[in-house]
Scaffold this motif. Structure first.
Motif, PDB file in Angstrom:
ATOM      1  N   GLY A   6      44.563 -16.991 -29.063  1.00 37.77           N
ATOM      2  CA  GLY A   6      45.261 -18.237 -29.360  1.00 37.77           C
ATOM      3  C   GLY A   6      46.597 -17.774 -29.761  1.00 37.77           C
ATOM      4  N   PHE A   7      47.018 -18.268 -28.522  1.00 37.84           N
ATOM      5  CA  PHE A   7      48.312 -17.893 -29.024  1.00 37.84           C
ATOM      6  C   PHE A   7      48.394 -17.995 -30.535  1.00 37.84           C
ATOM      7  N   ARG A   8      49.278 -17.156 -31.159  1.00 38.15           N
ATOM      8  CA  ARG A   8      49.654 -17.466 -32.518  1.00 38.15           C
ATOM      9  C   ARG A   8      50.161 -18.898 -32.487  1.00 38.15           C
ATOM     10  N   ARG A   9      50.353 -19.478 -33.615  1.00 37.18           N
ATOM     11  CA  ARG A   9      50.714 -20.879 -33.661  1.00 37.18           C
ATOM     12  C   ARG A   9      51.782 -21.177 -32.618  1.00 37.18           C
ATOM     13  N   GLY A  80      39.447  -4.395 -26.763  1.00 42.84           N
ATOM     14  CA  GLY A  80      40.044  -4.427 -28.089  1.00 42.84           C
ATOM     15  C   GLY A  80      41.373  -5.152 -28.146  1.00 42.84           C
ATOM     16  N   ALA A  81      41.957  -5.467 -26.983  1.00 44.70           N
ATOM     17  CA  ALA A  81      43.262  -6.129 -26.962  1.00 44.70           C
ATOM     18  C   ALA A  81      43.138  -7.587 -27.412  1.00 44.70           C
ATOM     19  N   GLU A  82      44.105  -8.011 -28.215  1.00 48.46           N
ATOM     20  CA  GLU A  82      44.187  -9.411 -28.623  1.00 48.46           C
ATOM     21  C   GLU A  82      45.011 -10.155 -27.579  1.00 48.46           C
ATOM     22  N   VAL A  83      44.489 -11.277 -27.114  1.00 46.41           N
ATOM     23  CA  VAL A  83      45.168 -12.032 -26.065  1.00 46.41           C
ATOM     24  C   VAL A  83      45.268 -13.506 -26.442  1.00 46.41           C
ATOM     25  N   ALA A  84      46.170 -14.181 -25.784  1.00 47.21           N
ATOM     26  CA  ALA A  84      46.322 -15.621 -25.938  1.00 47.21           C
ATOM     27  C   ALA A  84      46.074 -16.262 -24.585  1.00 47.21           C
ATOM     28  N   LEU A  85      45.416 -17.400 -24.584  1.00 42.69           N
ATOM     29  CA  LEU A  85      45.076 -18.073 -23.338  1.00 42.69           C
ATOM     30  C   LEU A  85      45.513 -19.527 -23.376  1.00 42.69           C
ATOM     31  N   ARG A  86      45.886 -20.027 -22.220  1.00 44.60           N
ATOM     32  CA  ARG A  86      46.217 -21.439 -22.055  1.00 44.60           C
ATOM     33  C   ARG A  86      45.422 -21.966 -20.866  1.00 44.60           C
ATOM     34  N   VAL A  87      44.948 -23.189 -20.976  1.00 43.61           N
ATOM     35  CA  VAL A  87      44.242 -23.804 -19.864  1.00 43.61           C
ATOM     36  C   VAL A  87      44.747 -25.228 -19.693  1.00 43.61           C
ATOM     37  N   PHE A  88      44.956 -25.624 -18.461  1.00 48.76           N
ATOM     38  CA  PHE A  88      45.453 -26.946 -18.131  1.00 48.76           C
ATOM     39  C   PHE A  88      44.266 -27.788 -17.678  1.00 48.76           C
ATOM     40  N   SER A  89      43.946 -28.789 -18.452  1.00 44.68           N
ATOM     41  CA  SER A  89      42.747 -29.579 -18.194  1.00 44.68           C
ATOM     42  C   SER A  89      43.135 -31.044 -18.089  1.00 44.68           C
ATOM     43  N   GLY A  90      43.224 -31.533 -16.848  1.00 41.15           N
ATOM     44  CA  GLY A  90      43.589 -32.931 -16.659  1.00 41.15           C
ATOM     45  C   GLY A  90      44.987 -33.186 -17.179  1.00 41.15           C
ATOM     46  N   VAL A  91      45.113 -34.070 -18.172  1.00 44.41           N
ATOM     47  CA  VAL A  91      46.426 -34.390 -18.723  1.00 44.41           C
ATOM     48  C   VAL A  91      46.676 -33.659 -20.036  1.00 44.41           C
ATOM     49  N   ASP A  97      43.425 -18.212 -29.106  1.00 46.67           N
ATOM     50  CA  ASP A  97      43.441 -16.755 -29.184  1.00 46.67           C
ATOM     51  C   ASP A  97      42.044 -16.209 -28.919  1.00 46.67           C
ATOM     52  N   SER A  98      41.995 -14.989 -28.429  1.00 44.38           N
ATOM     53  CA  SER A  98      40.710 -14.342 -28.196  1.00 44.38           C
ATOM     54  C   SER A  98      40.909 -12.828 -28.232  1.00 44.38           C
ATOM     55  N   ARG A  99      39.800 -12.098 -28.156  1.00 51.30           N
ATOM     56  CA  ARG A  99      39.832 -10.636 -28.162  1.00 51.30           C
ATOM     57  C   ARG A  99      38.991 -10.125 -27.007  1.00 51.30           C
ATOM     58  N   ILE A 100      39.538  -9.182 -26.249  1.00 47.26           N
ATOM     59  CA  ILE A 100      38.767  -8.595 -25.151  1.00 47.26           C
ATOM     60  C   ILE A 100      37.772  -7.613 -25.751  1.00 47.26           C
ATOM     61  N   GLU A 101      36.494  -7.943 -25.680  1.00 48.59           N
ATOM     62  CA  GLU A 101      35.468  -7.113 -26.298  1.00 48.59           C
ATOM     63  C   GLU A 101      34.961  -6.017 -25.363  1.00 48.59           C
ATOM     64  N   PHE A 115      34.514 -15.599 -28.455  1.00 51.14           N
ATOM     65  CA  PHE A 115      34.504 -17.056 -28.329  1.00 51.14           C
ATOM     66  C   PHE A 115      35.646 -17.638 -29.157  1.00 51.14           C
ATOM     67  N   PRO A 116      36.413 -18.587 -28.597  1.00 52.53           N
ATOM     68  CA  PRO A 116      37.553 -19.154 -29.328  1.00 52.53           C
ATOM     69  C   PRO A 116      37.121 -19.974 -30.543  1.00 52.53           C
ATOM     70  N   THR A 117      37.869 -19.814 -31.631  1.00 58.87           N
ATOM     71  CA  THR A 117      37.547 -20.563 -32.850  1.00 58.87           C
ATOM     72  C   THR A 117      38.704 -21.463 -33.287  1.00 58.87           C
ATOM     73  N   ASN A 118      39.909 -21.149 -32.860  1.00 60.41           N
ATOM     74  CA  ASN A 118      41.074 -21.952 -33.258  1.00 60.41           C
ATOM     75  C   ASN A 118      41.765 -22.447 -32.003  1.00 60.41           C
ATOM     76  N   ILE A 119      41.486 -23.663 -31.612  1.00 61.13           N
ATOM     77  CA  ILE A 119      41.995 -24.226 -30.359  1.00 61.13           C
ATOM     78  C   ILE A 119      43.042 -25.282 -30.677  1.00 61.13           C
ATOM     79  N   GLN A 120      44.150 -25.245 -29.955  1.00 54.86           N
ATOM     80  CA  GLN A 120      45.184 -26.252 -30.098  1.00 54.86           C
ATOM     81  C   GLN A 120      45.335 -27.032 -28.808  1.00 54.86           C
TER      82      GLN A 120
END
Length: 248
Positions: A6-9, A80-91, A97-101, A115-120
């Motif tokens: 997630g992405f940072r804020r 071990g890398a920390e990554v940020a993800l974005r997904v486009f869902s409809g409108v 944020d997530s971590r490559i395990e 598994f994502p815990t902080n979703i914006q």
């Protein structure tokens, strides 16, 4: 065990609105197997946006995704890398944020992510415009054999700016336009046809590349009139993706 596809804020553009819902649940994203997501390392000084596809997930446990590809080859990815993800869902657009395990090379290049815990969740106002350079064909509804070539020099959810050396009409006229946009999140080009109303007209003088010829450039501000819901959602994704690419 049920596996489905997630992405940072996030610092928002002034024309991007945050969802009013305080907490976004994983189910709110309605992720489907095969959906494409943007992925970007969080620690990189100049992070590069890549694309991955969701293979499956186990709720509250992990996500399973493809390793991003570039030029037909897997992008180097480290556990071990920390990554940020974005997904486009409809409108709506979701970020987390997530971590490559773990990274698996066989039988296919796959990634196991936490598994994502902080979703914006963010949304776009219709007024958000992004720069573009999209060829467009303009048809006169009263004479459909009259087709003119032009360029969409910027675009939003509700309209666009059309530049052309050919006059298209007067303020208040209705025109038909046909153009294609590349939707990165779906990795495909989508053709869009719609009618539009001319809201403004400006003229300027242009020059040929060699500087030896002058011609009139017409710039038209237009409002889309009848884009269907599916194309509206794809156009929203395109605008948001373009905005993010220009900001990264």
């Amino acid at each position: 065990m049920t596996v489905q596809g997630g992405f940072r804020r996030l610092h928002l553009h002034p024309n991007i609105e945050m969802s009013k819902k305080a907490k976004i649940e994983f189910e709110d994203m309605n992720l489907q197997v095969g959906v494409r997501l943007q992925i970007m390392p969080k620690q990189a000084s100049s992070p590069t946006v890549q694309y991955t596809s969701l293979i499956g997930f186990v709720v509250d446990d992990y996500l399973l995704m493809q390793v991003p590809q570039q030029d037909g080859k897997p992008v180097e990815t480290a556990a071990g890398a920390e990554v940020a993800l974005r997904v486009f869902s409809g409108v709506s657009v979701f970020t987390f944020d997530s971590r490559i395990e773990a990274v698996l090379s066989k039988p296919r290049p796959l990634m196991l992510l936490s598994f994502p815990t902080n979703i914006q969740k963010v949304g776009l106002r219709k007024a958000v415009r992004v720069k573009a350079n999209i060829p467009v064909r303009v048809v006169n509804p009263t004479n459909r054999e009259l087709v003119k070539e032009a360029t969409l020099s910027d675009i939003s959810l509700s309209g666009a700016l059309v530049s052309t050396p050919n006059p298209l009409g007067a303020v208040g006229d209705t025109i038909e336009i046909n153009f294609s946009i590349l939707v990165q999140s779906q990795n495909e080009e989508v053709a869009i046809s719609t009618t539009a109303s001319i809201r403004s007209v400006q003229q300027a003088v242009g020059t040929a590349p060699d500087g030896g010829a002058f011609y009139t450039v017409y710039t038209y501000g237009i409002n889309f009139l009848d884009i269907d819901a599916t194309h509206q959602a794809l156009l929203q994704n395109y605008v948001y993706e373009t905005l993010l690419i220009h900001r990264n």
